[in-house]
Design a protein around this motif. Structure first.
Motif, short mmCIF file in Angstrom:
data_model
loop_
_atom_site.label_atom_id
_atom_site.label_comp_id
_atom_site.label_asym_id
_atom_site.label_seq_id
_atom_site.Cartn_x
_atom_site.Cartn_y
_atom_site.Cartn_z
N SER A 13 -19.88 -49.49 33.55
CA SER A 13 -20.38 -48.41 34.39
C SER A 13 -20.07 -47.07 33.73
O SER A 13 -18.96 -46.85 33.25
N VAL A 14 -21.07 -46.18 33.70
CA VAL A 14 -20.88 -44.84 33.18
C VAL A 14 -21.18 -43.86 34.30
O VAL A 14 -22.30 -43.82 34.82
N ASP A 15 -20.17 -43.09 34.69
CA ASP A 15 -20.33 -42.10 35.76
C ASP A 15 -21.13 -40.92 35.23
O ASP A 15 -20.76 -40.30 34.23
N ALA A 16 -22.24 -40.59 35.89
CA ALA A 16 -23.13 -39.53 35.42
C ALA A 16 -22.49 -38.15 35.54
O ALA A 16 -22.78 -37.26 34.74
N LYS A 17 -21.62 -37.96 36.51
CA LYS A 17 -21.01 -36.64 36.72
C LYS A 17 -19.86 -36.38 35.76
O LYS A 17 -19.72 -35.27 35.24
N THR A 18 -19.03 -37.38 35.53
CA THR A 18 -17.83 -37.17 34.71
C THR A 18 -17.96 -37.71 33.30
O THR A 18 -17.22 -37.30 32.41
N ARG B 171 -18.08 -47.39 22.95
CA ARG B 171 -16.74 -47.75 23.45
C ARG B 171 -16.45 -49.25 23.31
O ARG B 171 -15.35 -49.65 22.98
N PHE B 172 -17.46 -50.10 23.61
CA PHE B 172 -17.23 -51.54 23.65
C PHE B 172 -17.89 -52.31 22.52
O PHE B 172 -17.59 -53.48 22.31
N GLY B 173 -18.82 -51.70 21.82
CA GLY B 173 -19.52 -52.41 20.75
C GLY B 173 -20.58 -53.34 21.31
O GLY B 173 -20.82 -53.39 22.51
N GLY B 174 -21.21 -54.10 20.42
CA GLY B 174 -22.24 -55.05 20.84
C GLY B 174 -23.62 -54.42 20.91
O GLY B 174 -23.86 -53.35 20.36
N LYS B 175 -24.52 -55.12 21.62
CA LYS B 175 -25.90 -54.66 21.77
C LYS B 175 -26.21 -54.46 23.25
O LYS B 175 -25.76 -55.23 24.10
N VAL B 176 -27.01 -53.46 23.54
CA VAL B 176 -27.39 -53.16 24.93
C VAL B 176 -28.49 -54.12 25.36
O VAL B 176 -29.52 -54.25 24.70
N LEU B 177 -28.24 -54.80 26.50
CA LEU B 177 -29.24 -55.69 27.06
C LEU B 177 -30.07 -55.01 28.14
O LEU B 177 -31.29 -55.20 28.21
N LYS B 178 -29.39 -54.23 29.00
CA LYS B 178 -30.07 -53.65 30.15
C LYS B 178 -29.33 -52.40 30.61
O LYS B 178 -28.10 -52.34 30.56
N VAL B 179 -30.10 -51.42 31.10
CA VAL B 179 -29.52 -50.21 31.68
C VAL B 179 -30.17 -50.00 33.04
O VAL B 179 -31.40 -50.02 33.15
N GLN B 180 -29.36 -49.82 34.08
CA GLN B 180 -29.86 -49.55 35.42
C GLN B 180 -29.30 -48.23 35.91
O GLN B 180 -28.09 -48.00 35.86
N LYS C 50 -25.44 -53.45 30.69
CA LYS C 50 -25.03 -54.80 30.29
C LYS C 50 -25.10 -54.85 28.78
O LYS C 50 -26.11 -54.48 28.17
N LEU C 51 -23.99 -55.32 28.18
CA LEU C 51 -23.88 -55.44 26.73
C LEU C 51 -23.60 -56.89 26.35
O LEU C 51 -22.93 -57.60 27.09
N ILE C 52 -24.11 -57.30 25.21
CA ILE C 52 -23.71 -58.58 24.65
C ILE C 52 -22.86 -58.28 23.42
O ILE C 52 -23.28 -57.58 22.51
N LYS C 53 -21.64 -58.78 23.48
CA LYS C 53 -20.69 -58.53 22.40
C LYS C 53 -20.98 -59.45 21.22
O LYS C 53 -21.74 -60.42 21.34
N ASN C 54 -20.39 -59.16 20.08
CA ASN C 54 -20.61 -59.95 18.87
C ASN C 54 -20.15 -61.39 19.03
O ASN C 54 -20.68 -62.30 18.38
N ASN C 55 -19.19 -61.61 19.95
CA ASN C 55 -18.70 -62.98 20.18
C ASN C 55 -19.55 -63.73 21.21
O ASN C 55 -19.23 -64.84 21.59
N SER D 230 -29.22 -39.13 30.76
CA SER D 230 -30.27 -40.13 30.51
C SER D 230 -29.65 -41.52 30.35
O SER D 230 -28.47 -41.66 30.04
N SER D 231 -30.50 -42.51 30.53
CA SER D 231 -30.03 -43.88 30.36
C SER D 231 -29.69 -44.16 28.89
O SER D 231 -28.77 -44.92 28.60
N GLN D 232 -30.41 -43.51 27.97
CA GLN D 232 -30.11 -43.68 26.55
C GLN D 232 -28.72 -43.14 26.22
O GLN D 232 -27.97 -43.75 25.46
N GLN D 233 -28.38 -42.00 26.79
CA GLN D 233 -27.06 -41.41 26.56
C GLN D 233 -25.96 -42.31 27.13
O GLN D 233 -24.95 -42.54 26.48
N ALA D 234 -26.18 -42.84 28.33
CA ALA D 234 -25.20 -43.75 28.95
C ALA D 234 -25.03 -45.01 28.11
O ALA D 234 -23.91 -45.48 27.89
N ALA D 235 -26.14 -45.55 27.63
CA ALA D 235 -26.08 -46.76 26.81
C ALA D 235 -25.32 -46.51 25.52
O ALA D 235 -24.50 -47.34 25.09
N GLN D 236 -25.54 -45.37 24.90
CA GLN D 236 -24.85 -45.04 23.66
C GLN D 236 -23.34 -44.88 23.90
O GLN D 236 -22.53 -45.33 23.08
N MET D 237 -22.97 -44.29 25.03
CA MET D 237 -21.55 -44.13 25.35
C MET D 237 -20.88 -45.49 25.54
O MET D 237 -19.78 -45.73 25.04
#
Length: 100
Positions: A88-93, A58-67, A76-81, A47-54
């Motif tokens: 990119s999160v590979d769905a298979k691996t 890993r990188f921190g910040g807030k999720v702006l968009k998931v495609q 796309k994430l916006i970092k604290n700075n 799911s896109s929620q699972q990819a966003a959480q991963m």
């Protein structure tokens, strides 16, 4: 000579059982390989929620968009700075890459 026929009979049964056992082992081995291959083809990210959480973990910040793309998710994430990064999160691996 009396015992030649019973010995021959026992030998033929033993060989038959050995061949049967080998056939069962081969069939069982094939089933295990087929199951392993099916497991490899299953998606690790479902799911896109699972990819966003991963990506967020890993990188921190807030999720702006998931495609959703063909076999991956672009997040796309916006970092604290204030920097915006694309991940990119590979769905298979489940591999998470990018963020530069």
């Amino acid at each position: 000579m009396k015992f030649a026929l019973p010995c021959f009979f026992l030998l033929s049964i033993t060989l038959s059982m050995s061949t049967f056992a080998h056939g069962s082992f081969t069939a069982n081995n094939y089933a295990i390989k087929a199951n392993q291959q099916a497991h490899k083809q299953q998606l690790r990210v479902t799911s896109s929620q699972q990819a966003a959480q991963m990506a967020k973990s890993r990188f921190g910040g807030k999720v702006l968009k998931v495609q959703k793309q063909k076999s991956s998710y672009r997040i796309k994430l916006i970092k604290n700075n204030g920097h915006i990064i694309s991940v990119s999160v590979d769905a298979k691996t489940g591999n998470v890459s990018g963020g530069n």
